[in-house]
Design an enzyme around this catalytic site. Sequence first.
Site, short mmCIF file in Angstrom:
data_model
loop_
_atom_site.label_atom_id
_atom_site.label_comp_id
_atom_site.label_asym_id
_atom_site.label_seq_id
_atom_site.Cartn_x
_atom_site.Cartn_y
_atom_site.Cartn_z
N TYR A 93 9.77 17.47 -6.14
CA TYR A 93 10.42 18.65 -5.56
C TYR A 93 11.26 19.40 -6.58
O TYR A 93 11.34 20.62 -6.56
CB TYR A 93 11.26 18.25 -4.34
CG TYR A 93 10.40 18.00 -3.12
CD1 TYR A 93 9.56 19.01 -2.64
CD2 TYR A 93 10.39 16.77 -2.48
CE1 TYR A 93 8.75 18.78 -1.53
CE2 TYR A 93 9.59 16.53 -1.38
CZ TYR A 93 8.77 17.55 -0.91
OH TYR A 93 7.97 17.33 0.17
N GLU A 122 -2.31 -9.83 3.35
CA GLU A 122 -2.64 -8.40 3.26
C GLU A 122 -2.18 -7.60 4.47
O GLU A 122 -1.54 -6.57 4.33
CB GLU A 122 -4.17 -8.21 3.07
CG GLU A 122 -4.56 -6.74 3.01
CD GLU A 122 -6.07 -6.52 2.87
OE1 GLU A 122 -6.83 -7.49 2.74
OE2 GLU A 122 -6.47 -5.34 2.89
N ASP A 156 -8.26 -9.77 3.83
CA ASP A 156 -9.53 -9.55 4.52
C ASP A 156 -10.66 -9.96 3.58
O ASP A 156 -10.44 -10.11 2.38
CB ASP A 156 -9.72 -8.06 4.86
CG ASP A 156 -8.85 -7.63 6.04
OD1 ASP A 156 -8.41 -8.50 6.81
OD2 ASP A 156 -8.62 -6.40 6.18
#
Lengths: 362, 652
Positions: free
Chosen positions: A95, A194, A246
């Site tokens: 910004y 995870e 996973d």
Amino acid sequence: MNSDEALEKLYRLAEEIYEDLKRGEIPKMKLAARTRNNIIFNNEYGVWKYGDAKITRSAKKLDGAYMLLRTLYVMEFIKEMIRDRKSSTLREMYYISEGWGLAKFHSQDESNKLAEDLEVITGHLREDFRLRPEEDGASVIGNITIEEINRKGQPRRINCRDDVGDSGYLIPYNVEKDKLRFVDVDADFVMGIETGGMFDRLVENGFDEKARAILVHIKGQPARSTRRLLKRLNEELGLPVVIFTDGDPWSFRIFASIAYGAIKTAHISEYLATPTAEFVGITASDIVNYELPTDKLNDRDIAALQAELKDPRFNTPFWHEEINLMLKIGKKAEQQSLAKYGLDYVTDTYLPEKLTEMGILQ
Amino acid sequence: MGIAQRMAKKQREISIAEFFEKNKQILGFDSLTKAMVVSVKEAVDNSLDACEEARILPDILVKIESVGKDEYRIIVEDNGPGIVRKNIPLVFGKLLYGSRFHAIRQSRGQQGIGISAVVLYGQLTTGKPARVISKIREEDVAYEVILTIDTKKNEPRVIKEAPLIWDREEGTHVEVTIRARYTRGKQSVLEYLQQTAIVNPHAQITLIEPDGRKVVFKRATDTLPQPTREIKPHPYGIELGQLLNMARSTRTYRLTSFLTSEFSRVSPKIAEEICEKAYLYGDMRPQELTIEEAKRLMDAFNKVRLMSPPTDCLSPIGENLIKKGLKNVLGSLKPGFYARPITREPKVYGGNPFIVEAGLVYGGELPKDQPVKILRFANRVPLLYQQGACVITKAVSSVDWRRYGLEQRGGEGIPVGPAIILVHVASTRVPFTSEAKEAIADVPEIREEIELALKSLGRQLKMFMIKKERKSKLSEKFFLVTKILPEIAKKSAEIVEKPVPPLEPVISKIMNVVWIDENVEKTGKNEVRVNVKVANFMPKTLEFKLYGDYPVGTLIETDGVAGEDYVVWDVRIEPLQYQHFYFRLGDVSGYGETNYYVEGINPSVVVGAEPLPGDWNIRLDVMEEILEKEAKEVGEEEQEIIEDELEGVEDE
């Protein structure tokens, strides 16, 4: 004092740009190529780091010219922060660049990337430039007591089992010794998980106490501070680290970035990676052995797996076997697919079996 | 057997109306919308052929009026030579009258069933007669004839015939009422006329649609096509029926003289050889040739070596006029690029001479995500139907357009992109796939010629894209050296607290080109001033010659040296300097852009001008080399970006 050194290096860059212009040369910067082809195994640290291939960002190209100009502005900005004893988030810098005219960043990706480029060029961490990431909320639950220096500069002791709520102790962006100290620990190993769903399942089932584990929710691809904390737990407390994700190509990469180092941050692998970390699952063999519910691999999954076969970090018999098996069965599975056999199956059967096999549990 | 023979044979057995009813499809009247297009086409083709034969610039009016449900009156009026009074009923009221089936020449009329079939179709579907007005120059009055066709005898039946005062000097006006349907868009009268206008830029065509809308395709050139010449058939291309017919009607007495006088490229010596190989006596009477003997003769034709037929009987549109035609009709789409059209050398297939021409336009408001539009023409007549069966489509599909910058799945099929491809096949005998004459058959010789023409267009397209890319890269660099580089210099000087260094050497190193650019200023009615700017972004002083072309006879004044249709300047320019030149033109409306050429300088460093004299292929290689080099430099960075994406690491 790292900040002063970092600033000095940035000043040298500005000086080189100036000298190039004065000599009538096109200004340029050389930095390590951040590609899969340019990471090599570093024996000293046991992690993967950038090799010798360099790329040149030169003012001959629009991208390169923008980068040089922005570097100059960022340098000035950092100088001011050091003078005023401030720091800023990467997003704040994005910004602030609103006021930089042509050097303005057009997306936060650009500013993040520049911060990484400067790390690679100077060999300093972005923290030395007084730049920090936003909080990302990765958390810890387990019987470990830490002491964190809070924003008032006071040390505060927290036991990550007794002093926290269900969501655990939130990992701050800075986990260095000056900020975070380990006081006491009573656990046998650390497990990075995870997904939030699985983390909550293990917490609810009391797996941290049953298995004497410190559970770390790594929230997908883990932030630097999470990886750094895992490394400190491993090296300073001697706790083995295992990773439970996973069963798909993207999760394999999560593990690789923790254990071997990420391609994007290979310049600081020795600082972030935990070479002794081990992968629990879900493996392709698990999918077959536990007959887990699956999804079909899509084209992107297959391309990712094939890319992993060419990735030097995965060049081990274990990974080649698992990746080829996944390609052969054409299936992937989520951690939570273990719920097929009931909510306690993961803590009563799957993890004990796997961890015993790995020698973590007796 | 050709359609003529088939029809003639059947005429004896069944009434012509019955035949028509059974063969509507062959004749092109199989649907109401198609009947409309075919009817207009027959009339317009006749008008164009007549005008060209009489060397008149065609001015054709097509008017469609709605007269009831699915019933329309088609009016076609031309400024052609007119038809002599006694022939009017025959031309419009007798099927196959005046047909060109035996004339070996390139003509439109070869393709249709003829205007009389339209008259018959109107009569059968609406019961209304046709009305014709025609005037020839030699007569003071026109004649109006209202007629129908006697379907039993295939003879005209004149209902009214009367002189008429007509304000035209010459011309023909036809009115037929038919059952049909008027549509716009694909395969419509509008599309047919638009495409006709593209390949007939010498014609002015006006269409008034049923709702009163008027569309004018303006004449783009006053040059008439070369008149086509009739040639004798070549033995290689002859059909058995045709050979028998010729043998019956010949006035020669000996087979050898029949061969030498009625065929092209047959010398007395060759004629003897043919007879010998056919086991026929050269002295026999050709009228007595049996079918069996004719077959032997045809076999013998193929056993002797014959020169190819003459090819000067063909009339290509020509590169210049194709470009004009495309610009004239497609100009409103503002294509960014017109390839230089290709007219191939005449070639021969099966004894028939043919010539292939092709053009391509690209960009502008043409749709980017659709298959390219293919405009197919045979002897200057648009082919609107059966696109998939046509050799033109097959040739377009078999070229790998990906090499030339168009999208194409697997490198075959019709490519996708904002382009229009035009292909014209002209021949004394266009080999159509069927009697409907809607698609050209896949003859290997023709296909090869089309492919060669298309590839040559493709190379030009690629060249255009390379140049466009280079230009956009350069304007990027221009922004870089004029805006960003000074900022870098200023900021770095500020940080090291030293004076801002001069940037000229770095600027010329980054740009490293000579940039030629123009600005066309309108200075009055039909008057423009073209301001030429030359910028030297090379690190050294340059000397070269710059040429700019302009339309002949329009130059008013210039600060260069004027040639017949170009201006030449001697340029001497120091690094990082600009030079300005100009020329003023009068009598130009809508001036496009100038082509610039350079001499005495490495053309690869020049943007905005071509080397003199030009050679497309060499330049293409040079340009590709330069771009490949540039691409290589960015290659590494790009690779890095791809890797990042693959890694999928969201670090924070």
